[in-house]
Design a protein around this motif. Structure first.
Motif, PDB file in Angstrom:
ATOM      1  N   ALA A   1       0.828  -1.205   0.000  1.00  0.00           N
ATOM      2  CA  ALA A   1       0.000   0.000   0.000  1.00  0.00           C
ATOM      3  C   ALA A   1       0.867   1.261   0.000  1.00  0.00           C
ATOM      4  CB  ALA A   1      -0.940  -0.011   1.199  1.00  0.00           C
ATOM      5  N   TYR A   2       1.905   1.290   0.839  1.00  0.00           N
ATOM      6  CA  TYR A   2       2.793   2.454   0.872  1.00  0.00           C
ATOM      7  C   TYR A   2       3.564   2.608  -0.438  1.00  0.00           C
ATOM      8  CZ  TYR A   2       2.036   3.668   5.727  1.00  0.00           C
ATOM      9  OH  TYR A   2       1.475   4.082   6.906  1.00  0.00           O
ATOM     10  N   SER A   3       3.998   1.514  -1.019  1.00  0.00           N
ATOM     11  CA  SER A   3       4.713   1.588  -2.294  1.00  0.00           C
ATOM     12  C   SER A   3       3.798   2.098  -3.403  1.00  0.00           C
ATOM     13  CB  SER A   3       5.265   0.221  -2.673  1.00  0.00           C
ATOM     14  OG  SER A   3       6.170  -0.230  -1.692  1.00  0.00           O
ATOM     15  N   ALA A   4       2.571   1.602  -3.451  1.00  0.00           N
ATOM     16  CA  ALA A   4       1.624   2.059  -4.476  1.00  0.00           C
ATOM     17  C   ALA A   4       1.303   3.534  -4.290  1.00  0.00           C
ATOM     18  CB  ALA A   4       0.350   1.223  -4.414  1.00  0.00           C
ATOM     19  N   ALA A   5       1.144   3.980  -3.065  1.00  0.00           N
ATOM     20  CA  ALA A   5       0.863   5.395  -2.817  1.00  0.00           C
ATOM     21  C   ALA A   5       2.031   6.278  -3.242  1.00  0.00           C
ATOM     22  CB  ALA A   5       0.540   5.612  -1.342  1.00  0.00           C
ATOM     23  N   ARG A   6       3.244   5.813  -2.980  1.00  0.00           N
ATOM     24  CA  ARG A   6       4.423   6.600  -3.348  1.00  0.00           C
ATOM     25  C   ARG A   6       4.592   6.667  -4.871  1.00  0.00           C
ATOM     26  NH1 ARG A   6      10.117   7.110  -0.504  1.00  0.00           N
ATOM     27  NH2 ARG A   6       8.801   8.319   0.848  1.00  0.00           N
ATOM     28  N   ILE A   7       4.274   5.584  -5.547  1.00  0.00           N
ATOM     29  CA  ILE A   7       4.420   5.554  -7.008  1.00  0.00           C
ATOM     30  C   ILE A   7       3.318   6.358  -7.690  1.00  0.00           C
ATOM     31  CG2 ILE A   7       4.286   4.025  -9.015  1.00  0.00           C
ATOM     32  CD1 ILE A   7       5.666   1.876  -7.260  1.00  0.00           C
ATOM     33  N   LEU A   8       2.106   6.272  -7.198  1.00  0.00           N
ATOM     34  CA  LEU A   8       0.961   6.871  -7.880  1.00  0.00           C
ATOM     35  C   LEU A   8       0.719   8.336  -7.560  1.00  0.00           C
ATOM     36  CD1 LEU A   8      -1.589   3.930  -7.601  1.00  0.00           C
ATOM     37  CD2 LEU A   8      -0.228   4.602  -9.578  1.00  0.00           C
TER      38      LEU A   8
END
Length: 113
Positions: free
Chosen positions: A18-25
């Motif tokens: 979830a944190y990785s997706a938020a940082r990428i998006l």
């Protein structure tokens, strides 16, 4: 024990994803100096500035009503089992709260001017 470890691993993996997706998006990192607060209005003072003393009285009144709800929800569940005594005790509790609200009203804590 292994089920607990598997659950912990799934939780950690889910949080990391979830944190990785938020940082990428996200489009750009937020700029904390220009980020709005106060319901989107432009800031005229710093976010951690001092509050006027009248807000403390409003906070105390809010907490009194909040505590009223904390006691009334469980009371509503058991009032049929306990009977008339529960109703009498709740009206006594509400009377004490009403005295506090009337005192705050008399002192002007509810005025916005």
């Amino acid at each position: 024990m292994t089920n607990l470890l598997v659950l912990a691993a799934v939780v950690v993996a889910s949080l990391a994803a979830a944190y990785s997706a938020a940082r990428i998006l996200r489009s750009a990192p937020p700029d904390l100096d220009t980020m709005p607060f106060l319901s989107g209005k432009t800031a005229v003072e710093h976010a951690v500035s001092r509050y006027h003393v009248r807000w403390y009285a409003i906070t105390m009144i809010f907490l009194a009503f909040d505590m009223e709800m904390v006691f009334m929800f469980p009371w509503a569940v058991v009032v049929a089992d306990i009977g008339v005594m529960a109703v009498v005790e709740m009206f006594g509790f509400l009377a004490v709260l009403m005295v506090g609200v009337l005192y705050a009203w008399q002192e002007g804590a509810l005025r916005w001017v």
